[in-house]
Design a protein around this motif. Structure first.
Motif, PDB file in Angstrom:
ATOM      1  N   ASN A   1      -8.807 -10.299  -9.184  1.00  0.00           N
ATOM      2  CA  ASN A   1      -8.870 -10.072  -7.735  1.00  0.00           C
ATOM      3  C   ASN A   1      -7.965  -8.913  -7.328  1.00  0.00           C
ATOM      4  N   LEU A   2      -6.747  -8.863  -7.867  1.00  0.00           N
ATOM      5  CA  LEU A   2      -5.827  -7.765  -7.551  1.00  0.00           C
ATOM      6  C   LEU A   2      -6.363  -6.427  -8.071  1.00  0.00           C
ATOM      7  N   GLN A   3      -6.957  -6.458  -9.264  1.00  0.00           N
ATOM      8  CA  GLN A   3      -7.515  -5.223  -9.824  1.00  0.00           C
ATOM      9  C   GLN A   3      -8.663  -4.710  -8.960  1.00  0.00           C
ATOM     10  N   GLU A   4      -9.449  -5.623  -8.404  1.00  0.00           N
ATOM     11  CA  GLU A   4     -10.551  -5.234  -7.516  1.00  0.00           C
ATOM     12  C   GLU A   4      -9.999  -4.652  -6.217  1.00  0.00           C
ATOM     13  N   GLN A   5      -8.960  -5.284  -5.682  1.00  0.00           N
ATOM     14  CA  GLN A   5      -8.331  -4.776  -4.456  1.00  0.00           C
ATOM     15  C   GLN A   5      -7.758  -3.378  -4.667  1.00  0.00           C
ATOM     16  N   ASN A   6      -7.210  -3.168  -5.871  1.00  0.00           N
ATOM     17  CA  ASN A   6      -6.503  -1.907  -6.139  1.00  0.00           C
ATOM     18  C   ASN A   6      -7.443  -0.694  -6.140  1.00  0.00           C
ATOM     19  N   LYS A   7      -8.739  -0.938  -6.207  1.00  0.00           N
ATOM     20  CA  LYS A   7      -9.686   0.176  -6.123  1.00  0.00           C
ATOM     21  C   LYS A   7      -9.581   0.884  -4.768  1.00  0.00           C
TER      22      LYS A   7
ATOM     23  N   TYR B   1      -6.582   1.004  -3.047  1.00  0.00           N
ATOM     24  CA  TYR B   1      -5.223   1.499  -2.819  1.00  0.00           C
ATOM     25  C   TYR B   1      -4.727   2.456  -3.908  1.00  0.00           C
ATOM     26  N   ASN B   2      -5.311   2.349  -5.107  1.00  0.00           N
ATOM     27  CA  ASN B   2      -4.931   3.232  -6.217  1.00  0.00           C
ATOM     28  C   ASN B   2      -3.425   3.184  -6.518  1.00  0.00           C
ATOM     29  N   LEU B   3      -2.893   1.976  -6.598  1.00  0.00           N
ATOM     30  CA  LEU B   3      -1.477   1.786  -6.925  1.00  0.00           C
ATOM     31  C   LEU B   3      -1.273   1.835  -8.442  1.00  0.00           C
ATOM     32  N   ASN B   4      -0.030   2.055  -8.842  1.00  0.00           N
ATOM     33  CA  ASN B   4       0.308   2.057 -10.277  1.00  0.00           C
ATOM     34  C   ASN B   4       0.426   0.610 -10.762  1.00  0.00           C
ATOM     35  N   LEU B   5      -0.697   0.006 -11.051  1.00  0.00           N
ATOM     36  CA  LEU B   5      -0.747  -1.420 -11.369  1.00  0.00           C
ATOM     37  C   LEU B   5      -1.133  -1.631 -12.838  1.00  0.00           C
ATOM     38  N   ILE B   6      -0.363  -2.463 -13.524  1.00  0.00           N
ATOM     39  CA  ILE B   6      -0.632  -2.790 -14.931  1.00  0.00           C
ATOM     40  C   ILE B   6      -0.701  -4.296 -15.094  1.00  0.00           C
TER      41      ILE B   6
ATOM     42  N   LYS C   1       0.805  -1.226   0.000  1.00  0.00           N
ATOM     43  CA  LYS C   1       0.000   0.000   0.000  1.00  0.00           C
ATOM     44  C   LYS C   1       0.837   1.275   0.000  1.00  0.00           C
ATOM     45  N   HIS C   2       2.108   1.178   0.433  1.00  0.00           N
ATOM     46  CA  HIS C   2       2.973   2.363   0.446  1.00  0.00           C
ATOM     47  C   HIS C   2       3.953   2.376  -0.729  1.00  0.00           C
ATOM     48  N   TYR C   3       3.790   1.417  -1.638  1.00  0.00           N
ATOM     49  CA  TYR C   3       4.733   1.328  -2.770  1.00  0.00           C
ATOM     50  C   TYR C   3       4.398   2.384  -3.820  1.00  0.00           C
ATOM     51  N   LYS C   4       5.408   3.139  -4.269  1.00  0.00           N
ATOM     52  CA  LYS C   4       5.205   4.242  -5.213  1.00  0.00           C
ATOM     53  C   LYS C   4       5.627   3.899  -6.643  1.00  0.00           C
ATOM     54  N   GLY C   5       6.273   2.755  -6.827  1.00  0.00           N
ATOM     55  CA  GLY C   5       6.758   2.399  -8.157  1.00  0.00           C
ATOM     56  C   GLY C   5       5.675   1.758  -9.026  1.00  0.00           C
ATOM     57  N   GLN C   6       6.119   1.175 -10.134  1.00  0.00           N
ATOM     58  CA  GLN C   6       5.205   0.548 -11.096  1.00  0.00           C
ATOM     59  C   GLN C   6       5.072  -0.941 -10.800  1.00  0.00           C
ATOM     60  N   ILE C   7       3.833  -1.403 -10.663  1.00  0.00           N
ATOM     61  CA  ILE C   7       3.577  -2.830 -10.422  1.00  0.00           C
ATOM     62  C   ILE C   7       3.140  -3.476 -11.734  1.00  0.00           C
TER      63      ILE C   7
END
Length: 674
Positions: free
Chosen positions: A649-655, A657-662, A630-636
């Motif tokens: 599941n990860l994409q749903e979780q990311n709602k 945390y709003n991480l930079n997830l691709i 949750k504190h990671y600022k880089g690109q996932i």
């Protein structure tokens, strides 16, 4: 070559221009312009304005190319499945012979009806079906199957410069595919089919059955099937690569070369017993030629080539045109009117360029040197035929395949001689296989010829410097290279000094282009996360050197390199490659100057996470809870080795945390400058 002697050339150029540029002209406007040009053309014709009529004719042909291409596109879109449509089951008829793949039987299917909400609706679209070999079911032409579910849309390429299989199939009206396993389908009988195609596919299957009985060596079987029957699915990767490196890959695709060889042999044989000027000679030659097309399953490439040689044979008989080049061009015009999309077919382009090179260039080169010894003269002429075809196809070969066989002048005379023996002997093996003694004798000769061909091709391909690779050319470079070849030919045939000067200028332009591109490549540093279905891979590019990191299985798989990496590496001018295995590792940490990449391969590596890394790639469903990031600022990056439900599941979780997830499954590969 003078335009007056080949009037079809300008018509072909204008037709092709119209086909290629059709997307820039709206359909209604193109129809209006075409109808208007026809009316004006008729008015000019009756007024006897010859000069205006001539120029306007070419404009009309350009518009005709636009219109037929538009109409063809409408046909493609009409067969396009409705976006997002899904149905519970469908009826499909097998519309092609089965192509044998390592794990599946691949066939083209015609969807007859679909079931939605307990109702059946008629449908008319194509799809690709892959039957798993584990089921022991070999689908046959004309059979109908009831299939559960609905086919998936074929995806666009997901790696840099990867071959666009989706666009390739769209030219054939195919947009979807489905992989079938046990319980996915039921046999539902047979539907009305084409007797001609049933007969053709039956002959082709019989040919393959005979060859499977004859050969116990898979490489020899694959080459025999490809060379005689036009069936390439049995060729392994090593054989294809060896033939490509030796400059003999063209003989593995039954097309212009094979039909041309057979055409020449038939003219020699029937010329001994029939008068070449009589109609029975033409009937005999063309009859056998089209029978051979049936043996190969009436593949489009063979039908195109057979049609081309049919026109070449008929023209003198009909006293219409004795100019072989003009007849060749007319055949191209007719075929493009039938199917404008053939202009984008690599086989179509290379076949016509090769035949054009032989017809136009060979006679002029042959007269440059007089050789008295008939055997040396024959070898010289065979080499010239190969050179003439290779010279005209050279720019497109570089454009599509990015490599050049350095020993093609050594390979092609050998291949040409052996092909002229193998092809007729192979046909006689098919016809006389069951005849005692004669069949066995022909089989022995056939196997020996195939063995000699394979030995020589593999030997030449293994020679040092047999192939020059990484020869990527852009569209403009290809055009300039064709112009250069044309100017050089014009200089040698006309002794025109201006042609030589212009050719020298083009060499300078091409050289400057190459120097500038090499400079750009030397400055390029990139990190690419590749999308590999059910796998993963990273490329780190540093000044034309590449490090590819993946599993040992994928590193050792030549098809992964050929399909996912080759075009990308060629474009970047890679001159050195290093392969690194990630085997038996839970975590990979890659550090390079200001770059830090952390690659989580296993759940055991979670405790060793470094949240200061620039990039974090997750493989094999390794991180189940994004709370730890949750504190990671880089690109996932989530790669292709992760299961679809896991990614969702990860994409749903990311709602939360709003991480930079691709997800590479959704976006395709990602490239970052480093």
């Amino acid at each position: 070559m003078k335009f007056k002697s080949t009037p079809a050339l300008l018509f072909l150029v204008m037709l092709v221009a119209g086909i290629v540029l059709e997307s820039f002209i709206p359909f209604k406007i193109s129809i209006g312009l075409f109808v208007t040009s026809l009316l004006v053309l008729f008015f000019v014709f009756i007024r006897n304005k010859n000069s205006i009529f001539k120029n306007l004719t070419f404009v009309t042909w350009f518009l005709f190319g636009v219109v037929i291409s538009k109409i063809h596109s409408i046909g493609i879109n009409a067969s396009k499945p409705i976006s997002g449509s899904a149905f519970s089951s469908y009826l499909v008829q097998i519309n092609s012979p089965a192509e044998i793949k390592p794990k599946t039987y691949k066939v083209e299917g015609k969807i007859l009806a679909i079931k939605t909400d307990s109702l059946w609706q008629k449908k008319a679209e194509k799809t690709l079906l892959y039957f798993s070999k584990d089921m022991g079911v070999l689908p046959k032409y004309g059979e109908v199957y009831l299939i559960k579910g609905s086919p998936r849309e074929i995806e666009a390429p997901k790696n840099p410069l990867e071959f666009n299989y989706k666009a390739y199939l769209q030219k054939k009206y195919i947009y979807t595919h489905q992989f079938l396993r046990e319980g996915d389908f039921k046999y539902a009988g047979k539907a009305p089919i084409s007797s001609l195609f049933q007969f053709a596919y039956g002959l082709n299957n019989r040919t393959q059955e005979i060859f499977e009985t004859v050969f116990d060596n898979p490489k020899a079987l694959g080459v025999a099937n490809a060379l005689v029957a036009g069936e390439k699915s049995g060729l392994d990767f090593e054989t294809k690569q060896s033939y490509s490196a030796a400059g003999a890959v063209h003989i593995l695709a039954v097309s212009g070369l094979h039909v041309g060889i057979l055409f020449l042999i038939l003219k020699i044989i029937f010329g001994k017993i029939l008068n070449p000027k009589k109609i029975w000679f033409t009937v005999a030659v063309l009859g056998v030629l089209w029978l051979y097309a049936l043996f190969t399953g009436l593949s489009p490439s063979v039908c195109r080539s057979t049609f081309m040689f049919t026109l070449i044979q008929l023209a003198p008989l009909l006293k219409r045109d004795h100019n072989s080049i003009n007849v060749l061009l007319v055949s191209a015009i007719v075929l493009l009117i039938i199917n404008p999309n053939w202009i984008y077919d690599v086989g179509f382009q290379l076949s016509y360029l090769a035949v054009f090179g032989i017809i136009f260039l060979y006679p002029r080169l042959r007269n440059l040197l007089e050789i008295e010894n008939k055997y040396l003269r024959w070898l010289w002429e065979i080499s010239l035929v190969s050179f003439s075809a290779q010279l005209l196809t050279f720019p497109l070969s570089l454009y599509y395949f990015h490599q050049f066989p350095n020993y093609f002048l050594l390979t092609n005379p050998i291949v040409a001689i052996l092909s002229m023996l193998i092809l007729p002997v192979g046909i006689f093996v098919i016809l006389l296989f069951e005849v005692p003694f004669i069949g066995a004798f022909l089989v022995y000769i056939f196997k020996t010829l195939i063995a000699v061909l394979n030995y020589l091709v593999f030997y030449i391909s293994d020679l040092k410097f047999s192939t020059t690779t990484r020869l990527e050319l852009g569209t403009y470079s290809v055009i300039l290279l064709f112009m250069f070849i044309g100017l050089i030919i014009h200089f040698f045939t006309r002794r025109n000094k201006l042609s030589l000067i212009a050719a020298s200028v083009l060499v300078l332009i091409l050289s400057v282009q190459k120097i500038y591109k090499t400079y750009e490549q030397n400055q390029s540093n990139e990190l690419t996360f590749h999308y590999i279905p059910r796998g993963y891979g990273i490329s780190i590019l540093d000044q034309r050197e590449a490090n590819f990191i993946s599993t040992k299985e994928l590193i050792d798989d030549p098809l992964i390199t050929q399909f996912h990496l080759k075009n990308y590496y060629d474009h970047m001018g890679i001159k050195a490659e290093t392969r690194v295995s990630s085997e038996n590792r839970s975590m990979l940490k890659i550090s390079k100057e200001n770059l830090k990449v952390q690659w989580v391969l296993d759940q055991n590596a979670i405790s060793d996470l470094d949240l200061t890394a620039d990039y974090l790639m997750i493989s094999n469903d390794a991180i189940r809870d994004l709370e730890i990031l949750k504190h990671y600022k880089g690109q996932i990056i989530i790669d292709g080795s992760n299961k679809k439900w896991y990614i969702e599941n990860l994409q749903e979780q990311n709602k939360n945390y709003n991480l930079n997830l691709i997800s590479l499954y959704d976006s395709g590969s990602k490239t970052f400058k480093i």
